[in-house]
Design a protein around this motif. Structure first.
Motif, PDB file in Angstrom:
ATOM      1  N   PRO A  56     -31.122-111.597 -39.812  1.00  0.00           N
ATOM      2  CA  PRO A  56     -31.482-110.529 -38.872  1.00  0.00           C
ATOM      3  C   PRO A  56     -32.826-110.810 -38.221  1.00  0.00           C
ATOM      4  O   PRO A  56     -33.678-111.513 -38.788  1.00  0.00           O
ATOM      5  N   PRO A  57     -33.072-110.258 -37.028  1.00  0.00           N
ATOM      6  CA  PRO A  57     -34.379-110.431 -36.388  1.00  0.00           C
ATOM      7  C   PRO A  57     -35.430-109.601 -37.113  1.00  0.00           C
ATOM      8  O   PRO A  57     -35.117-108.665 -37.849  1.00  0.00           O
ATOM      9  N   GLY A  58     -36.685-109.932 -36.895  1.00  0.00           N
ATOM     10  CA  GLY A  58     -37.764-109.121 -37.430  1.00  0.00           C
ATOM     11  C   GLY A  58     -37.806-107.767 -36.725  1.00  0.00           C
ATOM     12  O   GLY A  58     -37.340-107.616 -35.583  1.00  0.00           O
ATOM     13  N   THR A  59     -38.388-106.777 -37.404  1.00  0.00           N
ATOM     14  CA  THR A  59     -38.445-105.438 -36.816  1.00  0.00           C
ATOM     15  C   THR A  59     -39.239-105.440 -35.525  1.00  0.00           C
ATOM     16  O   THR A  59     -38.887-104.759 -34.551  1.00  0.00           O
ATOM     17  N   GLY A  60     -40.320-106.205 -35.489  1.00  0.00           N
ATOM     18  CA  GLY A  60     -41.113-106.299 -34.258  1.00  0.00           C
ATOM     19  C   GLY A  60     -40.307-106.860 -33.107  1.00  0.00           C
ATOM     20  O   GLY A  60     -40.363-106.346 -31.988  1.00  0.00           O
ATOM     21  N   GLN A  61     -39.554-107.926 -33.386  1.00  0.00           N
ATOM     22  CA  GLN A  61     -38.695-108.509 -32.347  1.00  0.00           C
ATOM     23  C   GLN A  61     -37.662-107.493 -31.880  1.00  0.00           C
ATOM     24  O   GLN A  61     -37.360-107.416 -30.674  1.00  0.00           O
ATOM     25  N   LEU A  62     -37.130-106.732 -32.817  1.00  0.00           N
ATOM     26  CA  LEU A  62     -36.117-105.739 -32.460  1.00  0.00           C
ATOM     27  C   LEU A  62     -36.688-104.666 -31.543  1.00  0.00           C
ATOM     28  O   LEU A  62     -36.054-104.271 -30.554  1.00  0.00           O
ATOM     29  N   VAL A  63     -37.895-104.187 -31.850  1.00  0.00           N
ATOM     30  CA  VAL A  63     -38.520-103.145 -31.023  1.00  0.00           C
ATOM     31  C   VAL A  63     -38.783-103.674 -29.621  1.00  0.00           C
ATOM     32  O   VAL A  63     -38.514-102.995 -28.614  1.00  0.00           O
ATOM     33  N   VAL A  64     -39.299-104.905 -29.531  1.00  0.00           N
ATOM     34  CA  VAL A  64     -39.553-105.495 -28.208  1.00  0.00           C
ATOM     35  C   VAL A  64     -38.253-105.617 -27.427  1.00  0.00           C
ATOM     36  O   VAL A  64     -38.189-105.326 -26.224  1.00  0.00           O
ATOM     37  N   TRP A  65     -37.178-106.044 -28.120  1.00  0.00           N
ATOM     38  CA  TRP A  65     -35.876-106.176 -27.456  1.00  0.00           C
ATOM     39  C   TRP A  65     -35.380-104.823 -26.958  1.00  0.00           C
ATOM     40  O   TRP A  65     -34.897-104.713 -25.815  1.00  0.00           O
ATOM     41  N   MET A  66     -35.492-103.759 -27.781  1.00  0.00           N
ATOM     42  CA  MET A  66     -35.020-102.432 -27.374  1.00  0.00           C
ATOM     43  C   MET A  66     -35.789-101.927 -26.160  1.00  0.00           C
ATOM     44  O   MET A  66     -35.199-101.401 -25.195  1.00  0.00           O
ATOM     45  N   VAL A  67     -37.111-102.064 -26.197  1.00  0.00           N
ATOM     46  CA  VAL A  67     -37.941-101.564 -25.086  1.00  0.00           C
ATOM     47  C   VAL A  67     -37.634-102.334 -23.811  1.00  0.00           C
ATOM     48  O   VAL A  67     -37.511-101.748 -22.721  1.00  0.00           O
ATOM     49  N   THR A  68     -37.490-103.663 -23.931  1.00  0.00           N
ATOM     50  CA  THR A  68     -37.206-104.480 -22.746  1.00  0.00           C
ATOM     51  C   THR A  68     -35.873-104.091 -22.116  1.00  0.00           C
ATOM     52  O   THR A  68     -35.770-103.904 -20.893  1.00  0.00           O
ATOM     53  N   VAL A  69     -34.843-103.951 -22.969  1.00  0.00           N
ATOM     54  CA  VAL A  69     -33.529-103.579 -22.441  1.00  0.00           C
ATOM     55  C   VAL A  69     -33.570-102.181 -21.835  1.00  0.00           C
ATOM     56  O   VAL A  69     -32.970-101.924 -20.771  1.00  0.00           O
ATOM     57  N   THR A  70     -34.282-101.266 -22.476  1.00  0.00           N
ATOM     58  CA  THR A  70     -34.368 -99.896 -21.954  1.00  0.00           C
ATOM     59  C   THR A  70     -35.025 -99.872 -20.581  1.00  0.00           C
ATOM     60  O   THR A  70     -34.586 -99.154 -19.666  1.00  0.00           O
ATOM     61  N   LEU A  71     -36.095-100.653 -20.408  1.00  0.00           N
ATOM     62  CA  LEU A  71     -36.772-100.708 -19.109  1.00  0.00           C
ATOM     63  C   LEU A  71     -35.850-101.275 -18.031  1.00  0.00           C
ATOM     64  O   LEU A  71     -35.806-100.764 -16.895  1.00  0.00           O
ATOM     65  N   LEU A  72     -35.084-102.316 -18.402  1.00  0.00           N
ATOM     66  CA  LEU A  72     -34.160-102.883 -17.426  1.00  0.00           C
ATOM     67  C   LEU A  72     -33.082-101.875 -17.038  1.00  0.00           C
ATOM     68  O   LEU A  72     -32.725-101.731 -15.858  1.00  0.00           O
ATOM     69  N   VAL A  73     -32.578-101.142 -18.049  1.00  0.00           N
ATOM     70  CA  VAL A  73     -31.556-100.137 -17.776  1.00  0.00           C
ATOM     71  C   VAL A  73     -32.127 -98.991 -16.952  1.00  0.00           C
ATOM     72  O   VAL A  73     -31.458 -98.432 -16.066  1.00  0.00           O
TER      73      VAL A  73
END
Length: 387
Positions: free
Chosen positions: A20-37
């Motif tokens: 699994p990815p690290g929690t920090g990586q996961l948060v960055v991924w969620m925020v990035t995808v949310t901004l794009l959406v």
């Protein structure tokens, strides 16, 4: 355990579990995808578009994350969906907005369930792999193997990566008459071939301590294959034969006794040459009743400073793109300057390079047999010393 086998074991474990990815990586991924959406939603002039575009987040998390991480992504998606629903849905009808939220909630629940099922399945596979490794270590002892007479090192590589034991077999037993070395190849592939391999190895480990002659040892192994074939025939399975090469090496003599039952002949390596000892090739195990004469041992010199190469046909029958077989004699001459401890691995890698992109068609076993410095004075010699 050899370095080659450690690498294969580690690679197999990696394939069985998703890191699994690290929690920090996961948060960055969620925020990035949310901004794009959010950008896409603003361009579409619909806040509710956020919900429709973010529903894939829980499914993606379920495929790669832990249960807690997936729950975090699901909570984030639910929060954004609720905010979009409460702040306005534009021209979207209330019934449609409610339906979209219900579907999102259903997807979130399904993602959490799928994530838990995936992790449980991975854990079961890891436990199964660990059990298979433990069984494999009892069936084929990890190389190198050492006795007072010889040091045996090499490479063992089943053609099917998800199976730790294939149809190629080897073993080393220190007996009262010297060290007995076996290398063999069971006809065919699959679980039926593995069953025949078990029968031969079990019989060899017992008979090597009981039979004073190689002829008697081969007769015992042939009888074990015949019995095994009678058992499988009752189940309607195909009978198997087994090619083997059996050596007897005693440090009191600079020679080897050997019986070849239809197997690839050995190669004697010294500093300047590669010699194929003259050995008669008899019938494979399981077919002795068809032979005109019983198997008889041959002898050849095995002085200090030399080494024996034993292999199965998985190496010699490797083919290039044009169908040419692997030229073992030429390759041995080219690789003759390598340390003996590296030769088996170098041959295996060279055969893979020779075959190119062609998938391996058979298991490979390569053994290098050398005379090591004595482990114990003659008065302290014991029946078995393995490392």
């Amino acid at each position: 355990m050899s370095r080659t086998r450690r690498r294969r074991s580690a690679a197999s474990t990696t394939r069985e579990t998703i890191q699994p990815p690290g929690t920090g990586q996961l948060v960055v991924w969620m925020v990035t995808v949310t901004l794009l959406v959010a950008v896409v939603g603003s361009l579409a002039n619909s806040v509710m578009a956020l919900v429709g575009l973010l529903v894939f987040l829980p499914a993606a998390a379920a495929a790669q994350c832990t249960v807690r991480q997936t729950a975090l992504v699901c909570a984030w998606t639910a929060l954004l969906g609720s905010a979009a629903f409460l702040t306005g849905g534009g021209d979207v009808a209330l019934a449609d907005r409610v339906l979209l939220l219900v579907l999102t909630a259903g997807l979130i629940a399904a993602s959490l369930y799928a994530c838990r099922r995936r992790i449980n399945s991975e854990r079961a596979m890891v436990r199964l792999h660990s059990a298979a490794v433990a069984i494999q270590r009892q069936i084929l002892r990890p190389l190198p193997l050492r006795t007072d007479d010889v040091l045996v090192d090499g490479v063992y590589e089943p053609v099917q990566e998800d199976r730790l034991v294939g149809g190629d077999i080897y073993d080393v037993v220190e007996s009262a008459w010297g060290t007995r070395v076996l290398i063999g190849d069971v006809q065919g592939k699959g679980l039926a071939a593995v069953g025949a391999a078990f029968a031969v190895l079990g019989s060899f480990r017992e008979a090597a301590h009981r039979e004073p002659t190689l002829t008697g040892l081969v007769d015992a192994l042939d009888a074990s294959v015949v019995r095994h074939n009678s058992y499988v025939a009752r189940r309607g399975d195909d009978e198997r034969f087994v090619t083997v090469l059996i050596l007897n090496i005693d440090d009191a003599r600079n020679e080897v006794q050997a019986i070849n039952c239809g197997h690839v002949p050995p190669h004697l390596l010294d500093a300047d040459s590669v010699i194929t000892p003259p050995l008669d090739s008899g019938v494979p195990l399981g077919l002795a009743a068809l032979a005109a004469e019983p198997a008889t041992p041959g002898r050849f010199a095995f002085p200090g400073g030399t080494a024996l190469l034993l292999t199965t046909d998985g190496l010699t029958e490797s083919r290039a793109a044009d169908g040419a077989f692997y030229p073992l004699g030429e390759r041995l001459a080219d690789l003759g300057d390598l340390p003996r401890s590296d030769l088996a691995r170098a041959l295996n890698e060279d055969a893979h390079a020779y075959a190119g992109k062609a998938a391996p068609h058979d298991d490979v076993a390569i053994l290098i047999v050398r005379r090591p410095p004595p482990l114990h004075p003659p008065a302290e010699r014991t029946k078995s010393h393995f490392i």
